[in-house]
Motif scaffolding. Sequence first.
Motif, short mmCIF file in Angstrom:
data_model
loop_
_atom_site.label_atom_id
_atom_site.label_comp_id
_atom_site.label_asym_id
_atom_site.label_seq_id
_atom_site.Cartn_x
_atom_site.Cartn_y
_atom_site.Cartn_z
N UNK A 34 20.75 66.77 -59.88
CA UNK A 34 20.59 65.36 -59.49
C UNK A 34 21.85 64.79 -58.84
N UNK A 35 22.41 65.56 -57.92
CA UNK A 35 23.57 65.18 -57.11
C UNK A 35 24.88 65.06 -57.89
N UNK A 36 24.93 65.55 -59.11
CA UNK A 36 26.19 65.61 -59.87
C UNK A 36 26.56 67.07 -60.07
N UNK A 37 27.78 67.43 -59.69
CA UNK A 37 28.23 68.81 -59.85
C UNK A 37 28.24 69.18 -61.33
N UNK A 38 27.63 70.32 -61.66
CA UNK A 38 27.60 70.76 -63.05
C UNK A 38 28.29 72.09 -63.28
N UNK A 39 28.44 72.87 -62.21
CA UNK A 39 29.05 74.19 -62.42
C UNK A 39 29.58 74.76 -61.12
N UNK A 40 30.74 75.40 -61.22
CA UNK A 40 31.25 76.21 -60.12
C UNK A 40 30.77 77.63 -60.38
N UNK A 41 30.21 78.25 -59.37
CA UNK A 41 29.77 79.64 -59.50
C UNK A 41 30.45 80.45 -58.41
N UNK A 42 30.77 81.70 -58.71
CA UNK A 42 31.48 82.51 -57.72
C UNK A 42 31.23 83.99 -57.94
N UNK A 43 31.50 84.71 -56.87
CA UNK A 43 31.47 86.18 -56.89
C UNK A 43 32.84 86.59 -56.37
N UNK A 44 33.51 87.47 -57.10
CA UNK A 44 34.83 87.95 -56.68
C UNK A 44 34.83 89.47 -56.75
N UNK A 45 35.30 90.09 -55.69
CA UNK A 45 35.36 91.54 -55.63
C UNK A 45 36.55 91.96 -54.77
N UNK A 46 36.90 93.22 -54.83
CA UNK A 46 37.97 93.74 -53.99
C UNK A 46 37.60 93.52 -52.53
N UNK A 47 38.58 93.16 -51.71
CA UNK A 47 38.28 92.83 -50.31
C UNK A 47 37.75 94.02 -49.51
N UNK A 48 37.89 95.24 -50.03
CA UNK A 48 37.34 96.38 -49.30
C UNK A 48 35.81 96.34 -49.26
N UNK A 49 35.20 95.51 -50.11
CA UNK A 49 33.74 95.37 -50.13
C UNK A 49 33.26 94.14 -49.37
N UNK A 50 34.13 93.59 -48.54
CA UNK A 50 33.83 92.35 -47.83
C UNK A 50 32.55 92.44 -46.99
N UNK A 51 32.26 93.61 -46.42
CA UNK A 51 31.07 93.75 -45.59
C UNK A 51 29.77 93.70 -46.39
N UNK A 52 29.86 93.82 -47.70
CA UNK A 52 28.67 93.80 -48.53
C UNK A 52 28.35 92.41 -49.08
#
Length: 135
Positions: free
Chosen positions: A25-43
Amino acid sequence: MITIKNIKFNINDGKAVLSAKLYRNNSAVSDIFIRTDKKYIDFIRKDATPFIPIAFIVASKLNEELVITDQASPAILANLDKIGPILSRWNVGFKTIQVTAPNKNSLPRLSKQTASFFTAGVDSFYTYLKHKDEQ
């Protein structure tokens, strides 16, 4: 209403990070992220696609519309209408929900590489043999 917004991609300390904010309802409730080694950037698909499964589960449990404001995989979007009824049949509180997303007919494939889990079965060997010379 559950919304995926503010999708950002960057590289920090040798790690590729794709992040977004999940709103209710237009209020931020969570930050979500994916973090991986930069060698997998193409994936890493640099749009809303990686965040759709978790946002869909949250919206389904809360019985709220899911709004996707960024580009997303047409294949994923097309299959959400099939997944909703399956989840609701589990009888654990998931509801079939409406999903709103930009109408994207096609997006470019991000990688020309092939990935596969190798289980030593017939399908794994076939995939390996078919693509072994593509390096």
